[in-house]
Motif scaffolding. Structure first.
Motif, mmCIF file in Angstrom:
data_model
loop_
_atom_site.group_PDB
_atom_site.id
_atom_site.type_symbol
_atom_site.label_atom_id
_atom_site.label_comp_id
_atom_site.label_asym_id
_atom_site.label_seq_id
_atom_site.Cartn_x
_atom_site.Cartn_y
_atom_site.Cartn_z
ATOM 1 N N THR A 133 0.816 -1.220 0.000
ATOM 2 C CA THR A 133 0.000 0.000 0.000
ATOM 3 C C THR A 133 0.846 1.266 0.000
ATOM 4 O OG1 THR A 133 -0.151 0.170 2.424
ATOM 5 C CG2 THR A 133 -1.817 -1.174 1.297
ATOM 6 N N VAL A 134 2.135 1.134 0.278
ATOM 7 C CA VAL A 134 3.015 2.314 0.314
ATOM 8 C C VAL A 134 4.203 2.163 -0.630
ATOM 9 C CG1 VAL A 134 2.362 2.983 2.655
ATOM 10 C CG2 VAL A 134 4.247 1.379 2.335
ATOM 11 N N ALA A 136 6.593 2.782 -3.327
ATOM 12 C CA ALA A 136 6.856 4.015 -4.084
ATOM 13 C C ALA A 136 6.907 3.766 -5.585
ATOM 14 C CB ALA A 136 8.165 4.631 -3.608
ATOM 15 N N ASP A 137 7.337 2.559 -6.006
ATOM 16 C CA ASP A 137 7.486 2.291 -7.440
ATOM 17 C C ASP A 137 6.220 1.697 -8.058
ATOM 18 O OD1 ASP A 137 7.664 -0.135 -6.119
ATOM 19 O OD2 ASP A 137 9.123 -0.979 -7.518
ATOM 20 N N ALA A 138 5.129 1.607 -7.273
ATOM 21 C CA ALA A 138 3.875 1.067 -7.788
ATOM 22 C C ALA A 138 2.939 2.207 -8.190
ATOM 23 C CB ALA A 138 3.212 0.191 -6.729
ATOM 24 N N THR A 139 1.939 1.864 -8.981
ATOM 25 C CA THR A 139 0.968 2.870 -9.398
ATOM 26 C C THR A 139 -0.003 3.169 -8.260
ATOM 27 O OG1 THR A 139 -0.607 1.240 -10.228
ATOM 28 C CG2 THR A 139 1.104 1.999 -11.762
ATOM 29 N N GLU A 140 -0.672 4.293 -8.363
ATOM 30 C CA GLU A 140 -1.686 4.653 -7.373
ATOM 31 C C GLU A 140 -2.819 3.629 -7.387
ATOM 32 O OE1 GLU A 140 -3.444 6.370 -4.294
ATOM 33 O OE2 GLU A 140 -1.481 6.955 -5.101
ATOM 34 N N GLU A 144 -4.066 1.488 -4.181
ATOM 35 C CA GLU A 144 -5.456 1.553 -3.756
ATOM 36 C C GLU A 144 -6.070 0.149 -3.688
ATOM 37 O OE1 GLU A 144 -9.121 2.486 -2.506
ATOM 38 O OE2 GLU A 144 -7.349 3.795 -2.502
ATOM 39 N N LEU A 145 -5.777 -0.674 -4.684
ATOM 40 C CA LEU A 145 -6.290 -2.042 -4.693
ATOM 41 C C LEU A 145 -5.755 -2.822 -3.488
ATOM 42 C CD1 LEU A 145 -7.886 -4.272 -6.125
ATOM 43 C CD2 LEU A 145 -5.817 -4.777 -7.465
ATOM 44 N N CYS A 146 -4.477 -2.619 -3.191
ATOM 45 C CA CYS A 146 -3.872 -3.313 -2.054
ATOM 46 C C CYS A 146 -4.417 -2.802 -0.724
ATOM 47 C CB CYS A 146 -2.344 -3.176 -2.095
ATOM 48 S SG CYS A 146 -1.591 -4.136 -3.446
ATOM 49 N N THR A 147 -4.793 -1.548 -0.675
ATOM 50 C CA THR A 147 -5.427 -1.006 0.527
ATOM 51 C C THR A 147 -6.769 -1.686 0.769
ATOM 52 O OG1 THR A 147 -4.334 1.138 0.270
ATOM 53 C CG2 THR A 147 -6.333 1.080 1.619
#
Length: 202
Positions: A133-134, A136-140, A144-147
Motif C-alpha cells: 500500500t506504500v 513508491a514504485d507502484a501505481t496509485e 489503492e487495490l492493495c489497501t
C-alpha cells in the motif's frame, strides 16, 4: 485473551525477521523455552522464513537444480511448522487437562493450535500487504487495490482472533473439548512415501 498475545508476538517475530530480511538469519527467540510465547515466536519465525523461500522458488528464471534445492528446504520447513503446531496443541492439552467437559460438549473442527497457525499466516499477509500500500514504485491504482485487500485481511484477522478466543473460552467452560490428531505427514517419511522406500516404483 490468547489472540491478543498471538498477534502481538507474531508482529514482533515478523518485524525482527525483516531487520535483516535474510532467510538464513538465525532466530533469536527472546522468550524462555518453558513459555507459550516461545512457541508462538518460533512458529511465526518459521512461517516468515518459509514465506520468503516460497517467493524465491516462484522466480520463473530460477535454475531448476536450485529450485529443487529450495523445494526440499520448503518441505523440511513444512515439517518443522507442523511439529511446532503440535507442540502448541500439547501446551493447550496440558493447560486444560483438569477441565471436565460437559455431557453435551462438542468437538471443534480444528484444534486451537491450527487456528493459531492461520493467525500467524494472516499476520504475514497483513504485513506484506501493508508494504504494497506504500510501494513508491507502484501505481496509485495498485496501492489503492492493495489497501482494499488489506482492509479485508484486517477484518479477517479480527474475526479469526475472535473465533480463537471463543474456542478457548468454550474449552475452559467445558462446552467444547480438545481432541488432537497428529498430522502424520507421509511425504517425508521413508517408510510411508513409496518413492522413498521403493525408488524403482517412483
Amino acid at each position: 485473551m490468547i489472540s491478543k498475545l498471538c498477534n502481538k508476538i507474531f508482529e514482533e517475530a515478523i518485524k525482527d525477521y525483516h531487520i535483516h530480511n535474510n532467510i538464513d538469519q538465525p532466530i533469536e527467540n527472546p522468550y524462555p523455552t518453558t513459555k507459550i510465547e516461545h512457541l508462538l515466536y518460533l512458529k511465526c519465525w518459521i512461517d516468515t522464513v518459509q514465506w520468503h523461500m516460497e517467493d524465491v522458488v516462484r522466480n520463473p528464471e530460477i535454475n531448476p537444480v536450485e529450485g529443487l534445492q529450495w523445494k526440499r528446504r520448503i518441505d523440511a520447513s513444512n515439517q518443522e511448522r507442523t511439529d511446532v503446531v503440535e507442540y502448541i496443541d500439547s501446551y493447550f492439552l496440558e493447560e486444560y487437562k483438569h477441565i471436565q467437559p460437559k455431557a453435551n460438549a462438542r468437538i471443534n473442527s480444528e484444534s486451537p493450535a491450527w487456528v493459531v497457525d492461520r493467525l500467524s499466516i494472516l499476520a504475514l499477509k497483513v504485513y506484506h500487504m501493508k508494504e504494497e500500500t506504500v510501494r513508491a514504485d507502484a501505481t496509485e491504482e495498485h496501492r489503492e487495490l492493495c489497501t482494499q485487500k488489506l482492509n479485508i485481511l484486517l477484518n479477517q484477522q479480527t474475526d479469526l482472533s475472535t473465533s480463537l478466543d471463543e474456542l478457548i473460552q468454550d474449552i475452559e467452560n467445558g462446552s467444547k473439548y480438545m481432541k488432537v490428531y497428529k498430522q502424520m505427514k507421509m511425504y517425508n517419511d521413508p517408510n510411508l512415501n513409496p518413492v522413498l522406500y521403493n525408488p524403482n516404483n517412483g
